[in-house]
Scaffold this motif. Structure first.
Motif, short mmCIF file in Angstrom:
data_model
loop_
_atom_site.label_atom_id
_atom_site.label_comp_id
_atom_site.label_asym_id
_atom_site.label_seq_id
_atom_site.Cartn_x
_atom_site.Cartn_y
_atom_site.Cartn_z
N THR A 117 0.82 -1.21 0.00
CA THR A 117 0.00 0.00 0.00
C THR A 117 0.85 1.26 0.00
O THR A 117 0.34 2.35 -0.26
CB THR A 117 -0.92 0.02 1.22
N ASP A 119 1.88 2.99 2.34
CA ASP A 119 1.55 3.91 3.43
C ASP A 119 2.44 3.55 4.62
O ASP A 119 3.46 2.86 4.45
CB ASP A 119 0.07 3.86 3.78
N SER A 130 -4.40 2.81 3.66
CA SER A 130 -4.87 3.71 2.60
C SER A 130 -5.57 2.96 1.48
O SER A 130 -5.28 3.15 0.30
CB SER A 130 -3.70 4.53 2.05
N GLN A 334 -2.78 10.61 0.51
CA GLN A 334 -1.85 9.84 -0.31
C GLN A 334 -2.19 9.99 -1.78
O GLN A 334 -3.34 9.80 -2.18
CB GLN A 334 -1.86 8.36 0.06
N ARG A 336 -1.10 8.28 -5.37
CA ARG A 336 -0.46 7.04 -5.81
C ARG A 336 -0.63 6.88 -7.31
O ARG A 336 -1.70 7.15 -7.87
CB ARG A 336 -1.07 5.84 -5.09
N SER A 359 4.22 6.32 -4.50
CA SER A 359 3.33 6.97 -3.54
C SER A 359 3.98 8.19 -2.92
O SER A 359 5.16 8.18 -2.58
CB SER A 359 2.95 5.98 -2.42
N TYR A 361 3.01 10.33 0.34
CA TYR A 361 2.14 10.13 1.51
C TYR A 361 2.42 11.19 2.56
O TYR A 361 3.57 11.51 2.84
CB TYR A 361 2.42 8.73 2.08
#
Length: 726
Positions: A117, A119, A130, A334, A336, A359, A361
């Motif tokens: 992810t 995150d 996320s 976030q 992405r 990403s 974040y």
């Protein structure tokens, strides 16, 4: 980010031959594939490319369709708790991550379409995942040594969430629409999401999705505080009253008697995303971009007050919640971007697959209106896989995976210094089908580098700092043997060796963390965590009965865990990361059957039974913190034409095996029921579901939760969910 550019360029080059091949999708191809997901109807797990079945991950479950719509919650952890071997961290309604076989955090990877992810939800329980479940099409739960596929942070398993942001297939009618709406009474939760796929040309498909969810403070089924915390607050109230501090006594008494609503537990989340893919018989190439934004409250533990003298200006009108300090909330954002490419090759190598994600974040912890700490993380992950063709029962996949993260925390409570983690790995998984006997083997080499220029060398806030640059090499592997007792019944066993490098948070943490209301201390001298694992399993079908059962064990050297020390710094309890030997033993299983099979349109009756248990202890015989107790769930399902219903009972026993400074968790029993209607016919995905959860409004708490003594599970929750699909 040179590695990022290189892998993105590779994906385009890999898919280039596919762009040159054109052919129409035949009716035969369409009929064998799901027009929404782009996968064959009989696939169970698609996370292991090139492998028809992966017995090294003997415990696998898939959640989709009506089950996903019925159980969908704001965080992915809360959507999976009915799966065997799965619990949740349940830190708050806005932050909950899956717990697999008692493992959580750095030992469970949460993935989106096979990639992390990106995150920071794995680094602390207060950090949200996320992923918006409203936009999920399918969730795969892989229990066991998923480290072999997805990296050393998956020793306990992985959860893979699939959406259609990068389309996998051309919609049958040129377009496909999915819309989901839900309302839950326990937190006045209202949310909805929609996704549209449409063919721009016979080979180019575009995708757009979005969602919005909002909930108020959660209603719980009893006192907000557990019995030990209530007793503590009542004792404080009596002492303060005896000393003439009537205001403090009243506050403690209010804390002890608070019930009905969990203060500061509301959430607000929205997402936006889109993608584009070129798909033909030669392969595919797709891109996507998405934005995730959430704000959620962090319920406070009474007695964990922590104040700053940094001169910050606090809004005098900011809401307080009766505990003498500003409410803590978290704002998370976030952006992405992803790419996925595949080219069909032929010969020994059937296909080349590339997957990459980037990403940006940001995560802000607020104290009232004041910014406390800001976490920033820029990350990239990529995978390159060579999928072997099936040659007389031998098939496999070999690949490379790379990951990098630049993490920084800025503010009064930046408990982790700025750090960079780089990781790359090579892996291969091989299967040999010898008829009734199946053999599997897997190997993975992984190199991890974690570095920081500002690591505290002792607990003194003003003490010296220094630079650290740690490198770790990890070799992991597994072998498995399976035997088919009957065409649909298989037994087998696996043996695995897994090695994990310590994370930056485990190495470098040293300071107050406002959201977890603790002072966290790591150890920059940690060694790699190593484990041996064994598992035996049986799964299959015998007449109307379907089953999967597994027993497993893991023995760890240099196991890393976080535990309360009993000390305090700045009025905050100290939680320290330590290393020790450890041992996990567990069993899990599910059995389902059909009592009455009425065929299409007729009356059918069935049921299922789920049970799981984990026993985990450290080398000195003490309990590993936050291990879920034995749990059993039984359900009855009935259907008649377009209507269906389910009643289930879940019981978790009292957890009395606890770590130092950890309280016991009482047993609880939840009773749930639901009714489903398919207004366009039972074969269509469009559905309306009315469900009642925790019907008897009991006080329930998960032992795996860091906050279980002051964050109970929802009380009675009447939910209406609807899915429109065409």
């Amino acid at each position: 980010m040179k590695f990022t550019a290189l892998l993105l360029a590779t994906s385009v080059l890999a898919a280039a031959p596919a762009l040159a091949q054109t052919s129409d999708h035949t009716e035969r191809d369409r009929s064998s594939r799901n027009p929404v997901h782009g996968e064959t109807a009989d696939e169970v797990v698609i996370s292991a490319p090139g492998l028809e079945r992966l017995d090294l991950l003997a415990g696998t479950s898939v959640i989709t369709g009506d089950e996903l719509v019925r159980d969908i919650r704001g965080q992915i952890g809360e959507s999976l708790t009915q799966v065997p071997g799965v619990s949740a961290t349940s830190f708050s309604p806005g932050a909950s991550r899956p717990v697999l076989r008692g493992f959580q955090g750095e030992r469970v990877r949460v993935l989106t379409d096979g990639l992390g992810t990106l995150d920071v939800s794995n680094t602390s329980t207060d950090h949200a995942v996320s992923i918006e479940p409203l936009t999920a099409e399918r969730i795969e739960v892989l229990r066991g040594p998923a480290v072999l596929l997805f990296g050393s942070q998956a020793i306990g398993g992985a959860v893979n969430v699939l959406d259609r942001r990068i389309p996998r297939a051309v919609p049958e009618n040129g377009f496909h629409v999915d819309a989901i709406g839900a309302y839950g009474s326990a937190a006045d939760e209202r949310g909805g999401g929609a996704a549209v796929d449409f063919a721009i040309t016979p080979q180019i498909v575009a995708h757009i999705d979005g969602s919005y969810r909002k909930s108020d403070d959660l209603r719980v089924g009893g006192y907000v505080l557990s019995d030990p915390l209530r007793a503590e607050q009542l004792e404080i109230a009596e002492e303060e009253a005896d000393e003439g501090h009537l205001e403090e006594a009243a506050e403690a008494l209010e804390n002890a008697n608070r019930r009905g609503r969990l203060p500061n537990s509301g959430t607000r989340t929205y997402t936006l995303g889109g993608g584009l893919a070129l798909i033909n018989d030669g392969g595919s190439l797709g891109f996507s971009a998405g934005y995730y934004d959430t704000n959620y409250g962090v319920p406070a533990r009474p007695g964990a007050e922590h104040h700053h003298d940094d001169g910050g200006v606090v809004d005098p009108d900011a809401e307080e919640h009766g505990h003498g300090e500003e409410a803590v909330t978290i704002g998370l954002k976030q952006f992405r971007a992803d790419v996925r490419g595949e080219v069909k090759i032929g010969g020994f190598i059937d296909a080349l697959r590339v997957r990459a994600g980037y990403s940006d974040y940001e995560h802000t912890e607020f104290e009232g209106e004041e910014v406390g700490t800001v976490f920033n993380a820029e990350g990239f992950e990529g995978r390159l896989e060579l999928v072997q063709a099936n040659r007389n029962g031998w098939r496999g996949v070999t690949g490379f995976q790379g990951f990098t993260r630049d993490f920084a925390a800025v503010g009064a409570e930046a408990f982790v210094p700025q750090n960079v983690t780089d990781q790359y790995g090579f892996f291969t998984l091989q299967e040999v089908d010898l008829g009734a006997i199946g053999l599997e083997g897997a190997l993975r080499y992984e190199h991890t580098r974690v570095r920081s220029n500002n690591v505290k060398l002792d607990l003194d806030e003003d003490g010296p700092t220094g630079a650290f640059d740690r490198r770790f090499d990890a070799f992991s592997g597994a072998v498995g043997l399976s035997y088919s007792l009957a065409p649909e019944v298989k037994i087998g066993f696996n043996v695995s060796r897994a090695v994990r490098a310590p994370s930056a948070e485990e190495l470098f943490s040293n300071g107050p963390h406002i959201a977890t209301q603790s002072y966290e201390v790591g150890n920059p001298n940690f060694r790699t965590e190593k484990s041996w694992g064994g598992e035996v399993y049986a799964r299959g079908a015998a007449g109307p009965v379907r089953f999967q059962v597994a027993a497993y064990a893991n023995w760890f050297d240099d196991y890393i865990y976080e535990v309360a020390t009993g000390d305090e710094i700045d009025e905050l309890p100290v939680f320290e990361f330590r290393q020790s030997d450890a041992r996990y033993l567990g069993v899990e299983g599910e059995v389902s059957t059909t009592f009455i099979d009425g065929g299409e349109g007729g009356f059918s009756l069935g049921g299922n039974l789920v049970a799981d248990y984990v026993n985990a202890e450290l080398g000195d015989g003490s309990a590993v913190p936050r291990i879920p107790p034995f749990r059993v769930l039984a359900g009855i399902d009935a259907s008649q034409g377009a209507f269906g219903g389910r009643v289930e009972v879940e019981h978790a026993i009292r957890q009395t095996r606890v770590a130092a400074f950890e309280t016991e968790t009482p047993a609880f029993t939840l009773v749930n029921a639901s009714v489903t209607w398919h207004p366009l016919g039972e074969k269509r995905e469009t559905a309306i579901i009315l469900s009642a959860n925790n019907i008897f409004d009991v006080d329930a708490r998960r032992h795996a939760s860091f906050t279980k003594d002051f964050v109970p599970l929802p009380g009675r929750d009447i939910r209406v969910s609807a899915r429109l699909s065409f």
